[in-house]
Scaffold this motif. Structure first.
Motif, PDB file in Angstrom:
ATOM      1  N   SER A  28       0.814  -1.220   0.000  1.00 56.99           N
ATOM      2  CA  SER A  28       0.000   0.000   0.000  1.00 56.99           C
ATOM      3  C   SER A  28       0.845   1.268   0.000  1.00 56.99           C
ATOM      4  CB  SER A  28      -0.938   0.015   1.214  1.00 56.99           C
ATOM      5  OG  SER A  28      -0.246   0.384   2.392  1.00 56.99           O
ATOM      6  N   THR A  32      -1.019   4.891   0.348  1.00 53.28           N
ATOM      7  CA  THR A  32      -1.115   5.799  -0.794  1.00 53.28           C
ATOM      8  C   THR A  32      -1.610   5.095  -2.052  1.00 53.28           C
ATOM      9  OG1 THR A  32       1.198   5.433  -1.409  1.00 53.28           O
ATOM     10  CG2 THR A  32       0.735   7.281   0.084  1.00 53.28           C
ATOM     11  N   ARG A  33      -1.701   3.771  -2.022  1.00 49.45           N
ATOM     12  CA  ARG A  33      -2.227   3.000  -3.150  1.00 49.45           C
ATOM     13  C   ARG A  33      -3.553   2.396  -2.713  1.00 49.45           C
ATOM     14  NH1 ARG A  33       1.789  -1.118  -4.912  1.00 49.45           N
ATOM     15  NH2 ARG A  33       0.508  -1.180  -6.778  1.00 49.45           N
TER      16      ARG A  33
END
Length: 112
Positions: A28, A32-33
């Protein structure tokens, strides 16, 4: 209420969910993903829910010790296999000792 054997299988599923959640957390990139972040949350919620179900038949201390040790060992293996983290003799010995500790805890329980 699940049988004791079913509870251990549920606990194993909880371990898998927690380890997958931790791998997803790495993917992740600090949340931020989007997709890995969502998978992280789903896996952690699933892990806690399954742990709660398993503790209906397994003593809390035993369940948590087995869950924490197994999750740590599985997460370390995932790190080595999928994320190409280093594995030296000391780390391998630590993983083996964690697994041995879990086995000893299970032998010490009186079937519950």
């Amino acid at each position: 209420m699940p049988s004791t054997q079913a509870a251990w299988l549920i606990l194993a599923a909880s371990v898998a969910a927690e380890a997958l959640g931790t791998a997803s957390l790495t993917l992740s990139a600090g949340f931020t993903r989007f997709l890995p972040s969502v998978l992280t949350v789903i896996c952690y919620v699933t892990a806690v829910f399954l742990m709660a179900v398993a503790t209906k038949r397994i003593e809390m201390g035993m369940a948590y010790a087995a869950w924490a040790g197994s999750s740590a060992a599985l997460t370390a293996v995932i790190g080595v296999v999928w994320f190409e983290e280093s594995l030296n003799a000391l780390k391998a010995m630590g993983l083996c000792m964690a697994i041995c500790g879990i086995v000893l805890l299970n032998f010490s329980s009186n079937g519950t």
